[in-house]
Design a protein around this motif. Structure first.
Motif, PDB file in Angstrom:
ATOM      1  N   GLU A  75      -4.834   2.448  -7.436  1.00  9.23           N
ATOM      2  CA  GLU A  75      -4.670   2.227  -6.007  1.00  9.23           C
ATOM      3  C   GLU A  75      -3.309   1.665  -5.623  1.00  9.23           C
ATOM      4  OE1 GLU A  75      -7.888  -0.245  -4.765  1.00  9.23           O
ATOM      5  OE2 GLU A  75      -9.338   1.406  -4.789  1.00  9.23           O
TER       6      GLU A  75
ATOM      7  N   LYS B  73      -3.161  -1.652  -1.750  1.00 11.54           N
ATOM      8  CA  LYS B  73      -4.518  -1.166  -1.525  1.00 11.54           C
ATOM      9  C   LYS B  73      -5.511  -1.924  -2.389  1.00 11.54           C
ATOM     10  CE  LYS B  73      -7.297   3.042  -1.268  1.00 11.54           C
ATOM     11  NZ  LYS B  73      -7.337   4.492  -1.501  1.00 11.54           N
ATOM     12  N   TRP B  74      -5.110  -2.265  -3.603  1.00 19.33           N
ATOM     13  CA  TRP B  74      -5.975  -2.994  -4.533  1.00 19.33           C
ATOM     14  C   TRP B  74      -6.300  -4.383  -3.993  1.00 19.33           C
ATOM     15  CZ3 TRP B  74      -9.490  -4.439  -7.510  1.00 19.33           C
ATOM     16  CH2 TRP B  74      -9.399  -5.516  -8.384  1.00 19.33           C
TER      17      TRP B  74
ATOM     18  N   SER C 102      -8.956  -3.910  -1.517  1.00 19.60           N
ATOM     19  CA  SER C 102     -10.210  -3.532  -2.165  1.00 19.60           C
ATOM     20  C   SER C 102     -10.931  -4.751  -2.720  1.00 19.60           C
ATOM     21  CB  SER C 102      -9.941  -2.534  -3.304  1.00 19.60           C
ATOM     22  OG  SER C 102      -9.523  -1.292  -2.804  1.00 19.60           O
TER      23      SER C 102
END
Length: 286
Positions: free
Chosen positions: A16, A20-21, A24
C-alpha cells in the motif's frame, strides 16, 4: 504463526505504501473497537491531516471516561526518533485530555517487540505511572487475534499470491546464473559476467527482495567483485576464495534462490540460509 518475511502487516505496508498503510492501520483499529464496544461506548476515528493531538481513535465510555488509541505503523525495529515520537504523542494527548477523563492510553503497533523494545516499553509505563493512566499495547499478535475474533481478518488480508508475477520474473532472471552454479562450473565468460551484472542491478533495490529480507542481489555483487579476469576468461580466484564461494553457493545462494521462488518459505532451504548467515563463512577461513 507466519514466518517473519511473510508477516501480514509488513506485506500491507509494502503493497500500500506508507501513507495508505497509515490510514489502513487506523481504520483497522477503529473497526476492531466498533465491534468490541458496539453501542456501549462512543468510538471516533480522528483525521490527522490537520493534526491529531496524539489521538488516532477516541473512545468515550458510558461513564464519561476517555480511552485514547495511538497507531504507529512501524513494522521494523524501533529507532530512537520513533520512540521519541511515541513519547511525544502520549505527552500531547495527556496534556490536552488529562482533565477530560483520560484513563487509558493504548499504543497500537503492528510488530512483535524485541527484548530491548519491551524493556523500553516497560520503562516508559513505569516512568509515567504517576499520571493515573492505564497503559496498554496492541502489538502484532494482539491485533491479529482481535481481527480474527471479530471476523475482520479477511477484509484486510486476502489469502492470495500477491507476488506471483514478480516472483516468476525473479525465477526467470536468476535461473541461468543458478544453473551455472549447480553444474559445478568454475569458469565464466565475459557474457556470463555481463548477464550477472545486469541481473544484480535490476534486482538490487527490489521491494520484493526487501520484503522477503533477502540480500541475494548484493551477494551476487560480492561474487563479481571477488573474481579476476584473465585473457578474457573469468576464473574464480585462489583456492581459499573458491572454497568460500562453494560454501556461499551451497548454503546461501542456491537455497535462497529456491526459497524466493516460492510463495512461502521452504523449511529446508531456510535452514541452509540461516546456517550461512549464522556462520558467516568463518569456518572456512580458518
Amino acid at each position: 504463526m507466519l514466518k517473519k518475511a511473510e508477516e501480514p502487516f509488513k506485506l500491507l505496508k509494502y503493497l500500500e505504501g506508507s501513507d495508505k498503510w497509515r490510514k489502513s492501520l487506523e481504520k483497522m483499529c477503529s473497526a476492531i473497537l466498533h465491534c468490541k464496544y458496539k453501542e456501549k461506548h462512543t468510538v471516533i476515528r480522528i483525521d490527522g491531516s490537520g493534526g491529531d493531538d496524539g489521538i488516532d481513535v477516541w473512545v468515550e465510555t458510558s461513564k464519561a471516561k476517555v480511552h485514547i488509541y495511538q497507531c504507529k505503523f512501524h513494522v521494523d525495529n524501533l529507532n530512537l526518533p520513533q520512540k521519541n515520537k511515541i513519547l511525544e504523542s502520549f505527552l500531547t494527548a495527556y496534556e490536552k485530555n488529562k482533565d477530560n477523563g483520560l484513563t487509558r492510553w493504548v499504543l497500537v503497533i503492528p510488530k512483535t517487540l524485541i527484548k530491548s523494545e519491551l524493556r523500553w516499553w516497560n520503562e516508559f509505563c513505569e516512568k509515567h505511572n504517576d499520571k493515573g493512566i492505564q497503559f496498554k499495547i496492541w502489538d502484532e499478535d494482539k491485533l491479529l487475534n482481535l481481527l480474527k475474533k471479530y471476523e475482520l481478518h479477511d477484509e484486510y488480508f486476502q489469502v492470495e499470491d500477491r507476488f506471483k508475477d514478480v516472483r516468476e520474473q525473479f525465477e526467470k532472471d536468476f535461473r541461468d546464473i543458478i544453473s551455472k552454479f549447480t553444474d559445478g562450473r568454475d569458469r565464466y565468460t565475459l557474457d556470463d559476467i555481463e548477464n550477472m551484472n545486469d541481473v544484480s542491478e535490476r534486482w538490487k533495490a527490489s521491494p520484493y527482495l526487501d520484503f522477503r529480507n533477502s540480500a541475494i542481489a548484493s551477494m551476487l555483487n560480492n561474487f563479481l567483485m571477488n573474481i579476476s579476469v584473465v585473457d578474457g576468461i573469468i576464473n574464480r580466484a585462489e583456492l581459499p576464495v573458491q572454497k568460500e564461494f562453494r560454501f556461499l553457493m551451497r548454503y546461501y545462494f542456491i537455497p535462497e534462490y529456491y526459497r524466493l521462488c516460492r510463495e512461502r518459505d521452504n523449511d529446508q532451504d531456510q535452514k541452509a540460509v540461516d546456517f550461512y548467515r549464522n556462520n558467516n563463512a568463518e569456518d572456512i577461513k580458518s
